[in-house]
Design a protein around this motif. Structure first.
Motif, PDB file in Angstrom:
ATOM      1  N   GLU A  40       0.849  -1.183   0.000  1.00  0.00           N
ATOM      2  CA  GLU A  40       0.000   0.000   0.000  1.00  0.00           C
ATOM      3  C   GLU A  40       0.890   1.240   0.000  1.00  0.00           C
ATOM      4  N   PRO A  41       1.136   1.824  -1.177  1.00  0.00           N
ATOM      5  CA  PRO A  41       2.070   2.954  -1.267  1.00  0.00           C
ATOM      6  C   PRO A  41       1.410   4.301  -0.989  1.00  0.00           C
ATOM      7  N   LYS A  42       2.247   5.279  -0.793  1.00  0.00           N
ATOM      8  CA  LYS A  42       1.809   6.673  -0.759  1.00  0.00           C
ATOM      9  C   LYS A  42       2.483   7.394  -1.916  1.00  0.00           C
ATOM     10  N   GLN A  43       1.904   8.519  -2.321  1.00  0.00           N
ATOM     11  CA  GLN A  43       2.437   9.219  -3.477  1.00  0.00           C
ATOM     12  C   GLN A  43       2.522  10.718  -3.230  1.00  0.00           C
ATOM     13  N   THR A  44       3.490  11.327  -3.901  1.00  0.00           N
ATOM     14  CA  THR A  44       3.660  12.773  -3.835  1.00  0.00           C
ATOM     15  C   THR A  44       4.378  13.214  -5.106  1.00  0.00           C
ATOM     16  N   THR A  45       4.574  14.506  -5.245  1.00  0.00           N
ATOM     17  CA  THR A  45       5.328  15.041  -6.387  1.00  0.00           C
ATOM     18  C   THR A  45       6.565  15.764  -5.874  1.00  0.00           C
ATOM     19  N   ARG A  46       7.607  15.756  -6.694  1.00  0.00           N
ATOM     20  CA  ARG A  46       8.840  16.465  -6.364  1.00  0.00           C
ATOM     21  C   ARG A  46       9.345  17.114  -7.642  1.00  0.00           C
ATOM     22  N   LYS A  47       9.219  18.444  -7.699  1.00  0.00           N
ATOM     23  CA  LYS A  47       9.532  19.180  -8.923  1.00  0.00           C
ATOM     24  C   LYS A  47       8.679  18.621 -10.061  1.00  0.00           C
ATOM     25  N   SER A  48       9.283  18.088 -11.120  1.00  0.00           N
ATOM     26  CA  SER A  48       8.499  17.577 -12.248  1.00  0.00           C
ATOM     27  C   SER A  48       8.391  16.049 -12.214  1.00  0.00           C
ATOM     28  N   ASN A  49       8.711  15.450 -11.084  1.00  0.00           N
ATOM     29  CA  ASN A  49       8.689  13.999 -10.970  1.00  0.00           C
ATOM     30  C   ASN A  49       7.566  13.535 -10.044  1.00  0.00           C
ATOM     31  N   TYR A  50       7.213  12.265 -10.194  1.00  0.00           N
ATOM     32  CA  TYR A  50       6.148  11.664  -9.399  1.00  0.00           C
ATOM     33  C   TYR A  50       6.762  10.556  -8.543  1.00  0.00           C
ATOM     34  N   VAL A  51       6.513  10.653  -7.241  1.00  0.00           N
ATOM     35  CA  VAL A  51       7.192   9.790  -6.276  1.00  0.00           C
ATOM     36  C   VAL A  51       6.192   8.848  -5.617  1.00  0.00           C
ATOM     37  N   THR A  52       6.504   7.567  -5.671  1.00  0.00           N
ATOM     38  CA  THR A  52       5.747   6.537  -4.949  1.00  0.00           C
ATOM     39  C   THR A  52       6.659   6.038  -3.826  1.00  0.00           C
ATOM     40  N   TYR A  53       6.149   6.024  -2.587  1.00  0.00           N
ATOM     41  CA  TYR A  53       7.055   5.719  -1.479  1.00  0.00           C
ATOM     42  C   TYR A  53       6.378   4.895  -0.383  1.00  0.00           C
ATOM     43  N   PHE A  54       7.232   4.277   0.435  1.00  0.00           N
ATOM     44  CA  PHE A  54       6.804   3.522   1.613  1.00  0.00           C
ATOM     45  C   PHE A  54       7.564   4.050   2.829  1.00  0.00           C
ATOM     46  N   LYS A  55       6.898   4.054   3.979  1.00  0.00           N
ATOM     47  CA  LYS A  55       7.541   4.444   5.234  1.00  0.00           C
ATOM     48  C   LYS A  55       7.671   3.292   6.244  1.00  0.00           C
ATOM     49  N   PRO A  56       6.660   2.411   6.364  1.00  0.00           N
ATOM     50  CA  PRO A  56       6.769   1.346   7.382  1.00  0.00           C
ATOM     51  C   PRO A  56       7.939   0.409   7.093  1.00  0.00           C
ATOM     52  N   SER A  57       8.687   0.092   8.119  1.00  0.00           N
ATOM     53  CA  SER A  57       9.867  -0.770   7.943  1.00  0.00           C
ATOM     54  C   SER A  57       9.479  -2.157   7.437  1.00  0.00           C
ATOM     55  N   GLU A  58       8.329  -2.684   7.915  1.00  0.00           N
ATOM     56  CA  GLU A  58       7.908  -4.013   7.476  1.00  0.00           C
ATOM     57  C   GLU A  58       7.601  -4.018   5.975  1.00  0.00           C
ATOM     58  N   THR A  59       6.964  -2.956   5.488  1.00  0.00           N
ATOM     59  CA  THR A  59       6.638  -2.865   4.062  1.00  0.00           C
ATOM     60  C   THR A  59       7.908  -2.775   3.222  1.00  0.00           C
ATOM     61  N   ILE A  60       8.871  -1.981   3.698  1.00  0.00           N
ATOM     62  CA  ILE A  60      10.143  -1.848   2.977  1.00  0.00           C
ATOM     63  C   ILE A  60      10.855  -3.197   2.917  1.00  0.00           C
ATOM     64  N   ALA A  61      10.882  -3.902   4.028  1.00  0.00           N
ATOM     65  CA  ALA A  61      11.535  -5.219   4.060  1.00  0.00           C
ATOM     66  C   ALA A  61      10.831  -6.198   3.125  1.00  0.00           C
ATOM     67  N   ASP A  62       9.502  -6.176   3.129  1.00  0.00           N
ATOM     68  CA  ASP A  62       8.746  -7.074   2.242  1.00  0.00           C
ATOM     69  C   ASP A  62       8.993  -6.734   0.773  1.00  0.00           C
ATOM     70  N   PHE A  63       9.070  -5.443   0.468  1.00  0.00           N
ATOM     71  CA  PHE A  63       9.314  -5.028  -0.914  1.00  0.00           C
ATOM     72  C   PHE A  63      10.697  -5.493  -1.366  1.00  0.00           C
ATOM     73  N   LEU A  64      11.693  -5.281  -0.539  1.00  0.00           N
ATOM     74  CA  LEU A  64      13.055  -5.683  -0.897  1.00  0.00           C
ATOM     75  C   LEU A  64      13.150  -7.195  -1.089  1.00  0.00           C
ATOM     76  N   THR A  65      12.457  -7.936  -0.249  1.00  0.00           N
ATOM     77  CA  THR A  65      12.444  -9.395  -0.402  1.00  0.00           C
ATOM     78  C   THR A  65      11.792  -9.787  -1.721  1.00  0.00           C
ATOM     79  N   ALA A  66      10.673  -9.145  -2.039  1.00  0.00           N
ATOM     80  CA  ALA A  66       9.921  -9.483  -3.245  1.00  0.00           C
ATOM     81  C   ALA A  66      10.719  -9.225  -4.518  1.00  0.00           C
ATOM     82  N   VAL A  67      11.515  -8.143  -4.532  1.00  0.00           N
ATOM     83  CA  VAL A  67      12.228  -7.794  -5.768  1.00  0.00           C
ATOM     84  C   VAL A  67      13.586  -8.491  -5.879  1.00  0.00           C
TER      85      VAL A  67
END
Length: 298
Positions: free
Chosen positions: A164-191
């Motif tokens: 479940e990501p969150k999104q924001t913009t930075r200058k002319s770019n579009y950013v999809t991000y995660f903050k929870p440590s468990e989600t980050i760990a799961d994402f890294l494992t998956a990829v």
């Protein structure tokens, strides 16, 4: 080496076994790289392992070579370029993309129907446009693209993979991000970066342990301060009573308690209770000390 660089190094150790996974990984790279247009593909990276992986990946996925590649000994930012119309057409055809129909880039979900293809796609997206903070400092993983539609479609793709990501913009770019440590760990494992995921969880565990120890130390310190203050008040009360009435006026049990507390102001209630003859419980000794305090007050 930064933590992001470590993660990318681990990801680049993933073997290029299936052509479908190579295409999916290349797809993620193309949609999150510097430029993917009808006129050119431009990938810029400062990661040596990623630069080494790119030529083999594109040969596996499309059987094409880059029109421009950095020299093996080149350092700093390395640029990979494809401008040949035939190569560009072949790559776009692999993803069902036609610039004549739509100038905007989109994610073709039909290319990513299998779980292993989605994982490869996200791996490519991270290699080209991703970063992750050192978990000993903070938790933050992000994927950055210059394509609005890709960002929106990524937000629809990730929940299918369990994120479940969150999104924001930075200058002319579009950013999809995660903050929870468990989600980050799961994402890294998956990829394909389980070792990095383990580092994230180890860092979280260490922070938790440090916090728990600090809270315990602070709590013990506060309790010790309270015990010392209470002991000093008890000694003062006993001295006041003794100065006026003398301790001999007290019943035997209270007299013993008063003498022990006056002689041992640094001891805890449990330690003081053990010195009584016979030993008493901490609750019993506390009751005697409260009685002494009341007598002194009267």
């Amino acid at each position: 080496m930064s933590f992001s660089a470590q993660v990318k190094e681990e990801l680049c150790r993933t073997p290029l076994s299936r052509r479908c996974c190579a295409r999916a990984e290349a797809y993620g790279i193309l949609l999150f790289c510097h430029s993917f247009t009808a006129a050119e593909i431009k990938i810029v990276t400062s990661a040596p392992v990623f630069a080494k992986r790119l030529p083999a990946l594109f040969r596996k996925a499309f059987k094409v070579d880059f029109d421009r590649s950095p020299e093996p000994a080149e350092t700093g930012k390395r640029i990979f370029l494809i401008t040949d119309p035939g190569k560009l057409a072949a790559i776009r055809e692999a993803y069902g993309s036609d610039p004549a129909v739509s100038l905007a880039n989109h994610i073709n979900f039909a290319v990513l129907e299998e779980d292993h293809d989605r994982a490869a796609f996200l791996r490519g997206a991270f290699l080209a446009g991703g970063s992750v903070n050192d978990p000993t400092k903070s938790y933050h993983l992000e994927l950055v693209t210059s394509h609005y539609s890709v960002s929106r479609e990524l937000a629809a793709l990730l929940p299918e993979a369990g994120f479940e990501p969150k999104q924001t913009t930075r200058k002319s770019n579009y950013v999809t991000y995660f903050k929870p440590s468990e989600t980050i760990a799961d994402f890294l494992t998956a990829v394909g970066a389980p070792l990095a995921a383990m580092e994230v969880m180890n860092a979280k565990l260490e922070k938790h342990l440090r916090g728990s120890v600090n809270r315990r130390v602070n709590c013990d310190s506060a309790n010790l301060d309270k015990a010392v203050d209470a002991a000093l008040l008890q000694v003062e009360a006993i001295q006041r009573y003794s100065a006026i009435h003398g301790l001999d006026a007290l019943p035997d049990k209270l007299r013993e308690t008063a003498r022990l507390r006056a002689e041992n102001p640094e001891l805890t209630l449990a330690q003081l209770a053990a010195l009584c003859d016979p030993p008493v419980t901490k609750s019993c000794l506390n009751h005697r000390l409260r009685k002494l305090m009341e007598l002194a007050k009267e």
